[in-house]
Design a protein around this motif. Structure first.
Motif, PDB file in Angstrom:
ATOM      1  N   GLN A 276       0.834  -1.206   0.000  1.00 37.13           N
ATOM      2  CA  GLN A 276       0.000   0.000   0.000  1.00 37.13           C
ATOM      3  C   GLN A 276       0.872   1.260   0.000  1.00 37.13           C
ATOM      4  OE1 GLN A 276      -2.669  -0.446   3.292  1.00 37.13           O
ATOM      5  NE2 GLN A 276      -4.001  -1.833   2.204  1.00 37.13           N
ATOM      6  N   LYS A 277       1.515   1.527  -1.136  1.00 37.12           N
ATOM      7  CA  LYS A 277       2.377   2.694  -1.282  1.00 37.12           C
ATOM      8  C   LYS A 277       1.869   3.610  -2.400  1.00 37.12           C
ATOM      9  CE  LYS A 277       5.381   1.177   1.755  1.00 37.12           C
ATOM     10  NZ  LYS A 277       5.585   1.849   3.056  1.00 37.12           N
ATOM     11  N   LYS A 278       0.681   3.393  -2.851  1.00 34.72           N
ATOM     12  CA  LYS A 278       0.163   4.145  -3.992  1.00 34.72           C
ATOM     13  C   LYS A 278      -0.261   5.555  -3.586  1.00 34.72           C
ATOM     14  CE  LYS A 278      -1.196   0.081  -6.624  1.00 34.72           C
ATOM     15  NZ  LYS A 278      -0.265   0.326  -7.735  1.00 34.72           N
ATOM     16  N   LEU A 279      -0.409   6.418  -4.591  1.00 33.95           N
ATOM     17  CA  LEU A 279      -0.697   7.833  -4.354  1.00 33.95           C
ATOM     18  C   LEU A 279      -2.133   8.177  -4.749  1.00 33.95           C
ATOM     19  CD1 LEU A 279       0.141  10.773  -3.714  1.00 33.95           C
ATOM     20  CD2 LEU A 279       1.002  10.924  -6.068  1.00 33.95           C
ATOM     21  N   VAL A 280      -2.848   8.800  -3.819  1.00 30.02           N
ATOM     22  CA  VAL A 280      -4.220   9.258  -4.054  1.00 30.02           C
ATOM     23  C   VAL A 280      -4.216  10.787  -4.059  1.00 30.02           C
ATOM     24  CG1 VAL A 280      -6.594   9.282  -3.198  1.00 30.02           C
ATOM     25  CG2 VAL A 280      -5.182   7.221  -2.936  1.00 30.02           C
ATOM     26  N   VAL A 281      -4.903  11.383  -5.037  1.00 36.79           N
ATOM     27  CA  VAL A 281      -4.988  12.836  -5.148  1.00 36.79           C
ATOM     28  C   VAL A 281      -6.447  13.263  -5.064  1.00 36.79           C
ATOM     29  CG1 VAL A 281      -4.675  14.808  -6.696  1.00 36.79           C
ATOM     30  CG2 VAL A 281      -2.870  13.107  -6.472  1.00 36.79           C
ATOM     31  N   LEU A 317      -0.582  16.901 -11.819  1.00 38.47           N
ATOM     32  CA  LEU A 317      -0.839  15.472 -11.987  1.00 38.47           C
ATOM     33  C   LEU A 317       0.130  14.836 -12.974  1.00 38.47           C
ATOM     34  CD1 LEU A 317      -4.749  15.519 -12.020  1.00 38.47           C
ATOM     35  CD2 LEU A 317      -3.287  14.643 -10.213  1.00 38.47           C
ATOM     36  N   ILE A 318       0.520  15.586 -13.998  1.00 37.29           N
ATOM     37  CA  ILE A 318       1.492  15.068 -14.969  1.00 37.29           C
ATOM     38  C   ILE A 318       2.813  14.759 -14.268  1.00 37.29           C
ATOM     39  CG2 ILE A 318       2.918  15.711 -16.967  1.00 37.29           C
ATOM     40  CD1 ILE A 318       0.475  17.266 -18.017  1.00 37.29           C
ATOM     41  N   LYS A 319       3.199  15.607 -13.310  1.00 39.64           N
ATOM     42  CA  LYS A 319       4.463  15.421 -12.598  1.00 39.64           C
ATOM     43  C   LYS A 319       4.404  14.263 -11.602  1.00 39.64           C
ATOM     44  CE  LYS A 319       5.738  20.324 -12.884  1.00 39.64           C
ATOM     45  NZ  LYS A 319       5.926  21.572 -12.103  1.00 39.64           N
ATOM     46  N   ILE A 320       3.302  14.190 -10.829  1.00 40.89           N
ATOM     47  CA  ILE A 320       3.268  13.232  -9.715  1.00 40.89           C
ATOM     48  C   ILE A 320       2.699  11.868 -10.099  1.00 40.89           C
ATOM     49  CG2 ILE A 320       3.130  15.074  -8.002  1.00 40.89           C
ATOM     50  CD1 ILE A 320       0.171  14.623  -7.764  1.00 40.89           C
ATOM     51  N   LEU A 324      -4.915   7.141  -8.144  1.00 38.98           N
ATOM     52  CA  LEU A 324      -6.359   7.332  -7.993  1.00 38.98           C
ATOM     53  C   LEU A 324      -6.624   8.824  -7.791  1.00 38.98           C
ATOM     54  CD1 LEU A 324      -9.254   6.170  -7.581  1.00 38.98           C
ATOM     55  CD2 LEU A 324      -8.690   5.882  -5.159  1.00 38.98           C
ATOM     56  N   ILE A 325      -7.659   9.346  -8.482  1.00 36.83           N
ATOM     57  CA  ILE A 325      -7.964  10.778  -8.416  1.00 36.83           C
ATOM     58  C   ILE A 325      -9.413  10.981  -7.990  1.00 36.83           C
ATOM     59  CG2 ILE A 325      -8.130  12.940  -9.721  1.00 36.83           C
ATOM     60  CD1 ILE A 325      -6.057  11.687 -11.681  1.00 36.83           C
ATOM     61  N   PHE A 326      -9.616  11.806  -6.966  1.00 33.12           N
ATOM     62  CA  PHE A 326     -10.940  12.279  -6.593  1.00 33.12           C
ATOM     63  C   PHE A 326     -11.052  13.717  -7.092  1.00 33.12           C
ATOM     64  CE2 PHE A 326     -10.236   8.859  -3.582  1.00 33.12           C
ATOM     65  CZ  PHE A 326     -11.468   8.214  -3.563  1.00 33.12           C
ATOM     66  N   PRO A 353      -8.024   5.831 -12.595  1.00 33.08           N
ATOM     67  CA  PRO A 353      -9.424   5.992 -12.126  1.00 33.08           C
ATOM     68  C   PRO A 353      -9.682   7.416 -11.640  1.00 33.08           C
ATOM     69  CG  PRO A 353      -8.397   4.042 -11.157  1.00 33.08           C
ATOM     70  CD  PRO A 353      -7.298   4.810 -11.824  1.00 33.08           C
ATOM     71  N   ILE A 354     -10.736   8.031 -12.152  1.00 27.72           N
ATOM     72  CA  ILE A 354     -11.124   9.388 -11.735  1.00 27.72           C
ATOM     73  C   ILE A 354     -12.533   9.325 -11.143  1.00 27.72           C
ATOM     74  CG2 ILE A 354     -11.581  11.755 -12.480  1.00 27.72           C
ATOM     75  CD1 ILE A 354      -9.570  11.344 -14.730  1.00 27.72           C
ATOM     76  N   ILE A 355     -12.639   9.670  -9.879  1.00 26.12           N
ATOM     77  CA  ILE A 355     -13.916   9.606  -9.160  1.00 26.12           C
ATOM     78  C   ILE A 355     -14.452  11.016  -8.996  1.00 26.12           C
ATOM     79  CG2 ILE A 355     -15.111   8.695  -7.144  1.00 26.12           C
ATOM     80  CD1 ILE A 355     -13.456   6.623  -8.818  1.00 26.12           C
ATOM     81  N   ILE A 356     -15.601  11.278  -9.569  1.00 26.42           N
ATOM     82  CA  ILE A 356     -16.225  12.600  -9.489  1.00 26.42           C
ATOM     83  C   ILE A 356     -16.905  12.777  -8.130  1.00 26.42           C
ATOM     84  CG2 ILE A 356     -18.080  14.052 -10.396  1.00 26.42           C
ATOM     85  CD1 ILE A 356     -15.731  14.042 -12.260  1.00 26.42           C
ATOM     86  N   LEU A 357     -16.590  13.882  -7.448  1.00 21.78           N
ATOM     87  CA  LEU A 357     -17.269  14.253  -6.202  1.00 21.78           C
ATOM     88  C   LEU A 357     -18.328  15.289  -6.547  1.00 21.78           C
ATOM     89  CD1 LEU A 357     -14.154  14.730  -3.890  1.00 21.78           C
ATOM     90  CD2 LEU A 357     -15.615  12.716  -4.043  1.00 21.78           C
TER      91      LEU A 357
END
Length: 415
Positions: A276-281, A317-320, A324-326, A353-357
């Motif tokens: 579990q080292k993944k990045l969430v934005v 986002l291009i850099k990092i 997963l994106i919210f 994956p892009i999750i719309i809030l």
């Protein structure tokens, strides 16, 4: 009944009730048990709420003064127990620069005038009693957005109340809702088109104030029209329930829920925990939403980055290169749809994956979101279990499937 003394009498009564240069909250109650809260800062009125339809009043005035703000899409999180959630929300929107100072003042001023009008309309002013007088004010009330001296308030409410009384409406509250009692008579006395329109309006169970706003008509003139039908017993004016409050999520409650969910998931295999080292934005212009999301994500063992400025979202986002994106829909400069569409055109981000809030759940919104390439919808305020489920689906399960496919590729075909 004389109108001028009635208005003056109320304000004189109010002056007698509160100390000079008072800062704090005064709670008033009538003989029917209805309660109102008036907030003061150094003798000036800064906010008012209460009565039978406080949330209906607040929603209507917010929509009137800030038509571009969708109340159902607001994410409301707080560490504090606020004196008045309605004032807190207006104050928060102002701090986040989602509304201007003039629009915040518009909401507060309209609310003050309506509440004071309703208090003046009480049959027995002298029986309005103080049930609570608190000198302590919370932070958001100590620096008021807008202030009215009692004299200024009197001058603003006086002509409205006088006009109402001159039309012999003093016994009829603008918070009442018209109900059709004799539809056959209405059909007989009006044209087919007028009858149809009135039926539709009345079926919505709106108050006279609501109707005046939605029809863009003067409240007094519209009420006079309805009174013609009331006098003929074709229409009755009745009370309607208040509208639901906006959902405000306490950070403390969120933390408790997070701990409960963590306890349930504490028995994960060691190999999964290590992976579990993944990045969430999370891209949202509300700092509190990002704080809440960070708590949820980091406690699950993932890395988190919150982005408030939508204009910087794509380049960041291009850099990092997140996993997963919210993404919030309603943001200034660049909205969520535009950002999602841009991301899907970038080769190494097009499959993230892009999750719309959002608070919008209409078919049109869903079709539009799917068209620009979003993966899923989540309604705001965010629900802990839904966020957990999304993380489990797109990070944990996806990671597990990857591990299985890698292992499978290493197994010789002869096996």
């Amino acid at each position: 009944m004389t109108t001028k003394p009635t208005t003056a009498r109320f304000f004189k009564h109010l002056i007698r009730l509160i100390p000079k240069q008072f800062s704090g909250k005064v709670e008033l109650q009538n003989t029917d048990g209805q309660v109102w809260q008036l907030y003061f800062y150094r003798g000036c009125i800064t906010w008012a709420t209460g009565g039978s339809n406080s949330w209906r009043r607040w929603r209507r005035n917010c929509t009137k003064c800030c038509p571009r703000i969708s109340l159902e899409t607001l994410s409301l999180y707080t560490y504090d127990v606020c004196e008045s959630w309605q004032y807190y929300i207006v104050n928060n929107l102002l701090k986040q620069e989602k509304i201007s100072l003039s629009r915040a003042i518009c909401i507060i001023k309209n609310t003050l005038i309506e509440v004071l009008f309703d208090l003046i309309q009480q049959d027995h002013l002298d029986t309005l009693k103080i049930t609570s007088l608190t000198c302590h004010l919370q932070a958001e009330m100590k620096q008021p957005i807008f202030r009215l001296s009692i004299y200024e308030a009197f001058e603003k409410v006086k002509p409205i109340w006088q006009a109402w009384c001159e039309a012999n409406l003093q016994k009829y509250s603008p918070n009442l809702s018209p109900v059709l009692s004799k539809p056959e008579l209405l059909e007989q006395y009006t044209s087919a088109l007028t009858y149809q329109k009135l039926q539709i309006l009345i079926s919505k169970k709106l108050t006279l104030r609501d109707l005046a706003f939605y029809l863009d008509r003067d409240l007094l003139k519209l009420t006079k029209i309805f009174m013609n039908y009331v006098h003929q017993d074709i229409i009755q004016l009745t009370d309607v329930p208040d509208l639901p409050a906006l959902s405000v999520v306490k950070i403390e409650a969120l933390n408790r829920q997070t701990k409960e969910i963590q306890t349930k998931n504490s028995q994960l295999p060691e190999t999964i925990i290590k992976s579990q080292k993944k990045l969430v934005v999370c891209i949202d212009d509300c700092s509190i939403v990002n704080q809440v999301m960070e708590k949820i994500v980091t406690k699950k063992g993932y890395q988190f980055i919150g982005i408030q400025k939508s204009a910087l979202a794509v380049s960041t986002l291009i850099k990092i290169q997140p996993d997963l994106i919210f993404l919030d829909i309603e943001m200034p400069i660049a909205n969520g749809y535009e950002i999602c569409s841009q991301l899907r055109r970038i080769p190494h981000l097009k499959n993230i994956p892009i999750i719309i809030l959002t608070g919008r759940g209409s078919v049109v919104d869903r079709v539009r979101a799917q068209f620009v390439g979003c993966s899923e919808f989540i309604n705001k305020p965010v629900n802990l279990e839904k966020i957990e489920a999304i993380i489990h689906k797109y990070l944990y399960l996806a990671n597990t499937k990857t591990d299985i496919s890698v292992v499978g590729s290493l197994v010789p075909a002869s096996c």
